[in-house]
Design a protein around this motif. Structure first.
Motif, PDB file in Angstrom:
ATOM      1  N   THR A 187     -19.180  -1.926  18.952  1.00 53.02           N
ATOM      2  CA  THR A 187     -19.620  -3.476  19.288  1.00 53.02           C
ATOM      3  C   THR A 187     -19.728  -4.515  18.652  1.00 53.02           C
ATOM      4  O   THR A 187     -20.222  -4.757  17.735  1.00 53.02           O
ATOM      5  N   ALA A 206     -25.787  -3.497  24.540  1.00 53.08           N
ATOM      6  CA  ALA A 206     -26.971  -1.961  24.206  1.00 53.08           C
ATOM      7  C   ALA A 206     -26.463  -0.398  24.869  1.00 53.08           C
ATOM      8  O   ALA A 206     -26.850   0.763  24.462  1.00 53.08           O
ATOM      9  N   SER A 207     -25.872  -0.900  26.062  1.00 53.08           N
ATOM     10  CA  SER A 207     -25.781   0.875  26.506  1.00 53.08           C
ATOM     11  C   SER A 207     -24.086   1.236  27.430  1.00 53.08           C
ATOM     12  O   SER A 207     -23.541  -0.785  27.589  1.00 53.08           O
ATOM     13  N   ASN A 243     -22.612  -3.010  16.194  1.00 50.27           N
ATOM     14  CA  ASN A 243     -23.206  -2.223  16.312  1.00 50.27           C
ATOM     15  C   ASN A 243     -22.790  -0.704  16.586  1.00 50.27           C
ATOM     16  O   ASN A 243     -21.776  -0.852  17.508  1.00 50.27           O
ATOM     17  N   VAL A 282     -22.742   1.927  19.760  1.00 50.90           N
ATOM     18  CA  VAL A 282     -23.608   2.359  21.245  1.00 50.90           C
ATOM     19  C   VAL A 282     -23.939   3.424  21.317  1.00 50.90           C
ATOM     20  O   VAL A 282     -23.100   4.176  20.970  1.00 50.90           O
ATOM     21  N   THR A 328     -27.655   6.883  15.496  1.00 51.92           N
ATOM     22  CA  THR A 328     -27.022   7.399  16.858  1.00 51.92           C
ATOM     23  C   THR A 328     -26.760   8.246  17.161  1.00 51.92           C
ATOM     24  O   THR A 328     -25.717   9.395  16.779  1.00 51.92           O
TER      25      THR A 328
END
Length: 318
Positions: free
Chosen positions: A121, A128-129, A209, A211, A245
Motif C-alpha cells: 500500500t 493498516a489492515s 507499507n 499489510v 510482516t
C-alpha cells in the motif's frame, strides 16, 4: 585442393544434423520484474552449459495461467507456475480459464520456493489492515492470474469481495507498480517470490507499507484451500519496511509437458538440480528455500516419469 571444401561441407552437415537432433525447450516464466524470469533464465543457462543436446530458452510471459495453457497448446515445453494454479488447471476447477476444461498434459518437475502474497500500500493511504481495503482502489492482478485468485481468497477470509472495493483494478505487476507510484491506486496484491525487483523499485521511489494477513485468517484460508502456508517477510526485505510482516504464501513449482521424453527431463534435472550448488546460486529464494526432499513434497499434479527416475536415483523417492 578440393579436400578442404569437401571436409567443410561434411562438417557443416554434421553440425546441422546435430542441431536437428537436439531437443529445444521454451521455458515459460513471468514478468521480467518478478522472480520467475531470472529463475527460468538461470535454469536455462545451466541446461545449455551442460552440453546434453538440449537447448533451452527462457521466455517472459503473463505467468501461471498463460504458462499452463501454453504447455497445453505446445507453445511451451517447461514453465514455472503456482502450485495452486497447477492443481486447479489439472482438475478443471475454480478458475474460469480451466473450469470444466482440465489440462491433463502438465506434469510436476519440482517444488521450488514460497510465492508470497504481498499486499503493498501507499503509506499515505493509511491502510493498516486488509479490512481497510473496503472502498479503496486496489490492484488485484491480471484477469485469470494466480494473483487474482489469491486476492479473492484473502478478501474472502476477511468477509470481503471485489464488490466491496472502491475500484477493482486488473493490471500486470509493472502496470500496477506505475499506478501506485502515480497515486492512481491505493493498494496492490502481488503473489511473487521475496525480493521481487518490481516491489524493490517501487519502494525506492514511493513510501509503501506491507499489510499483514493475520494468522487466524490464514488458518481459515488453509481449511478451505490447503495450498496456503503462513510465512514471514523479514524486515528490510524492501526499503522502508524495517518490521517483519506475517502473510500467506503458495509455492512456485516447475512443470513440464507430458510430451517431453523421460530421457530429456531426466537429463535436464541432472544438469540443474543435480548440480545443487549451482542451482541454488541462480536466485536467493532457491538458496534460502529449495531442498531435494521438499522438491517432491505436496505435488499437485503427477510427477513426470523423467523426474521420477531422477529422484529415485538420488534416493529422494523409493
Amino acid at each position: 585442393m578440393r579436400k578442404p571444401a569437401v571436409l567443410s561441407i561434411i562438417g557443416a552437415a554434421v553440425l546441422a544434423a546435430s542441431a536437428l537432433a537436439a531437443d529445444f525447450i521454451t521455458f515459460g516464466s513471468g514478468s521480467t520484474t518478478g522472480v520467475y524470469f531470472p529463475v527460468a533464465t538461470g535454469i536455462s543457462k545451466l541446461i545449455n552449459d551442460a552440453n546434453i543436446d538440449i537447448r533451452a530458452n527462457a521466455r517472459s510471459t503473463g505467468g501461471s495461467v498463460f504458462n499452463i495453457n501454453a504447455i497445453a497448446s505446445g507453445e511451451l515445453q517447461m514453465a514455472l507456475v503456482q502450485n495452486d494454479i497447477a492443481f486447479y488447471a489439472y482438475n478443471g476447477s475454480t478458475i474460469p480459464a480451466f473450469e470444466g476444461k482440465p489440462v491433463k498434459s502438465i506434469r510436476s518437475v519440482a517444488i521450488l520456493y514460497p510465492e508470497v502474497i504481498h499486499v503493498v500500500t501507499r503509506r499515505d493511504s493509511k491502510i493498516a489492515s486488509i479490512s481497510d481495503l473496503k472502498g479503496k482502489r486496489v490492484i488485484v492482478g491480471d484477469v485469470g492470474s494466480g494473483t487474482e485468485q489469491n486476492t479473492r481468497h484473502v478478501l474472502e477470509a476477511y468477509g470481503l469481495s471485489f464488490s466491496d472495493l472502491g475500484q477493482t483494478i486488473r493490471a500486470s505487476a509493472s502496470a500496477g507498480i506505475t499506478q501506485l507510484q502515480e497515486g492512481k491506486a491505493d493498494a496492490m496484491f502481488y503473489t511473487v517470490g521475496l525480493g521481487a525487483s518490481a516491489i524493490q523499485n517501487l519502494a525506492l521511489t514511493t513510501q509503501v507499507n506491507l499489510v499483514p494477513i493475520e494468522p487466524d485468517k490464514i488458518k481459515a484460508m488453509q481449511r478451505k484451500y490447503p495450498f496456503y502456508d503462513q510465512v514471514v517477510v523479514p524486515g528490510n526485505t524492501y526499503k522502508g519496511e524495517a518490521v517483519s510482516t506475517i502473510t500467506a504464501a503458495v509455492k512456485s513449482m516447475w512443470i513440464a509437458a507430458d510430451s517431453l521424453s523421460a530421457d530429456a527431463v531426466y537429463n535436464v534435472l541432472k544438469a540443474t538440480i543435480g548440480n545443487e550448488k549451482a542451482f541454488k546460486e541462480i536466485h536467493p529464494n532457491l538458496a534460502r528455500y529449495f531442498s531435494l526432499k521438499g522438491a517432491v513434497r505436496g505435488l499437485p499434479v503427477p510427477l513426470h516419469p523423467g523426474a521420477e527416475r531422477f529422484y529415485k536415483e538420488i534416493g529422494v523417492l523409493k
